[in-house]
Design a protein around this motif. Structure first.
Motif, PDB file in Angstrom:
ATOM      1  N   TYR A   1       0.832  -1.202   0.000  1.00 40.59           N
ATOM      2  CA  TYR A   1       0.000   0.000   0.000  1.00 40.59           C
ATOM      3  C   TYR A   1       0.870   1.258   0.000  1.00 40.59           C
ATOM      4  O   TYR A   1       0.616   2.209  -0.733  1.00 40.59           O
TER       5      TYR A   1
ATOM      6  N   ALA B   1      -3.318  -0.392  -7.704  1.00 44.17           N
ATOM      7  CA  ALA B   1      -3.016   1.028  -7.874  1.00 44.17           C
ATOM      8  C   ALA B   1      -3.099   1.467  -9.319  1.00 44.17           C
ATOM      9  O   ALA B   1      -3.251   2.662  -9.600  1.00 44.17           O
TER      10      ALA B   1
ATOM     11  N   ALA C   1       2.419   1.729  -3.501  1.00 42.48           N
ATOM     12  CA  ALA C   1       1.536   1.756  -4.658  1.00 42.48           C
ATOM     13  C   ALA C   1       1.685   3.038  -5.458  1.00 42.48           C
ATOM     14  O   ALA C   1       1.754   3.024  -6.697  1.00 42.48           O
ATOM     15  N   SER C   2       1.740   4.193  -4.775  1.00 42.33           N
ATOM     16  CA  SER C   2       1.868   5.462  -5.481  1.00 42.33           C
ATOM     17  C   SER C   2       3.195   5.565  -6.214  1.00 42.33           C
ATOM     18  O   SER C   2       3.276   6.163  -7.289  1.00 42.33           O
TER      19      SER C   2
ATOM     20  N   GLN D   1      -0.856  -4.708  -4.231  1.00 40.14           N
ATOM     21  CA  GLN D   1      -1.275  -3.317  -4.215  1.00 40.14           C
ATOM     22  C   GLN D   1      -0.754  -2.543  -5.425  1.00 40.14           C
ATOM     23  O   GLN D   1      -1.363  -1.561  -5.832  1.00 40.14           O
ATOM     24  N   ARG D   2       0.357  -2.982  -5.997  1.00 35.75           N
ATOM     25  CA  ARG D   2       0.794  -2.379  -7.272  1.00 35.75           C
ATOM     26  C   ARG D   2      -0.278  -2.603  -8.324  1.00 35.75           C
ATOM     27  O   ARG D   2      -0.581  -1.716  -9.122  1.00 35.75           O
TER      28      ARG D   2
ATOM     29  N   SER E   1     -11.494   0.760  -8.640  1.00 34.17           N
ATOM     30  CA  SER E   1     -10.717   0.109  -7.579  1.00 34.17           C
ATOM     31  C   SER E   1     -11.583  -0.161  -6.352  1.00 34.17           C
ATOM     32  O   SER E   1     -12.697   0.290  -6.259  1.00 34.17           O
TER      33      SER E   1
END
Length: 352
Positions: free
Chosen positions: A11, A345, A14-15, A341-342, A352
């Motif tokens: 998480y 994202a 992810a960004s 989580q990748r 999502s």
């Protein structure tokens, strides 16, 4: 506990993943991502996931993003392979508007010698320093048709067949069998900076063959039957590949891939790293005459491997592998297994 740890870790990252993917995509590509379930993967239940996990372990230690590092650390604890992939990864289909295409490649074996003789007279060159500085450098015609390389001690070995040497350059690595029975293994060192041009496509353009007739063996036979025109055909490809000796890699292991680790027959695949991170597990659904459903690891690249649905399957070493690889040109689809989580994202917010 372990699952919660990885979910929290992914998480946070992810960004970062979204930013990296955005930077590596071609600006003009219309790229879409579809997160699938394992039920969507044809043949997933019956594959040898343990074999894929072993190959994943060969290169995961070189993936320095924290989420990959954590996954690699857990993989070395010898978990149940199928559960490992299903728990920590999600299948993602990446589409860039291009049709999927699977081809094959292999490690050639050539006959050669350390010194030039009347039989062994075609040099396998190391890369000259100026070729690294000047981009692009000389063309294939300039390199082979002038004295620019002579007398500089750049010859790693000499081989007996210029056509096999040409295809060694296309494959990027290979073994040279010496008269003593020993081998020299060579790997990709660099190229002259000119774009690769397909001599198979040129034969089709000249109407020598139809597209479905062209294979590596067909091209080799034509060049040998037409030595003068054949030499000119090879010059049609201005790209020229230089090598380095990598004989420290044991003979029973595969050649070095783009991650500088040995690749594995029918478990390693070359991809476009603009779309697929090297070291990632990828699920292959190759259609055609001999369908293939298998979990492989993206451990190599190639100058002709461009696009989200483009992949080159490694078939192994020697002539038998070469014949099998040369016949492969099939459709299908490629699915990337991304840390969970990748994967999520990459979806639009409303999905999502």
């Amino acid at each position: 506990m372990v699952a919660r740890f990885y979910r929290r870790l992914n998480y946070v990252l992810a960004s970062v993943c979204v930013a990296v993917v955005a930077m590596t995509q071609p600006a003009s590509a219309e790229v879409t991502y579809s997160v699938l379930s394992y039920d969507d993967l044809d043949g997933w239940e019956v594959d040898d996931h343990a074999a894929a996990l072993t190959v994943f372990q060969n290169t995961c230690m070189d993936m320095d993003d924290p989420d990959w590092t954590a996954l690699c650390a857990y993989a070395t604890q010898q978990p149940d392979a199928k559960a490992f992939f299903e728990l920590f990864f999600r299948p993602v289909q990446i589409d860039d508007g291009q049709d999927a295409l699977f081809t094959g490649y292999f490690e050639p074996e050539l006959d050669g010698n350390r010194t030039r003789t009347s039989r062994y007279r075609y040099p396998v060159y190391a890369m000259p320093p100026e070729a690294r500085r000047i981009r692009p450098w000389l063309t294939r015609r300039d390199i082979l048709g002038t004295d620019v390389m002579r007398g500089r001690g750049l010859e790693i070995a000499w081989v007996d067949d210029p056509v096999e040497l040409f295809f060694l350059q296309i494959q990027g690595s290979g073994r040279i069998r010496l008269p003593s029975g020993e081998f020299i293994r060579v790997g990709y060192s660099g190229a002259n900076g000119h774009l690769y041009r397909s001599i198979g496509q040129e034969l089709v353009r000249r109407k020598v063959y139809a597209a479905h007739q062209v294979s590596a063996q067909v091209i080799k036979n034509w060049v040998r039957r037409n030595p003068v025109d054949g030499r000119e055909l090879l010059y049609h490809n201005p790209s020229y590949v230089f090598f380095r000796e990598v004989s420290e890699v044991p003979a029973h292991k595969g050649p070095l891939g783009a991650m500088n680790r040995s690749i594995t027959t029918m478990r390693s695949v070359a991809v476009d790293p603009a779309f697929v991170s090297l070291g990632s597990p990828v699920w292959i659904e190759k259609d055609g005459k001999n369908p293939l459903r298998r979990l492989m690891i993206a451990q190599d690249t190639g100058s002709a491997i461009k696009g989200a649905q483009r992949a080159d399957v490694f078939f192994g070493t020697g002539d038998k592998a070469g014949r099998a690889a040369g016949r492969l040109r099939d459709p299908g689809r490629l699915i990337v297994l991304m840390p969970i989580q990748r994967a999520y994202a990459l979806l639009p917010e409303d999905a999502s």
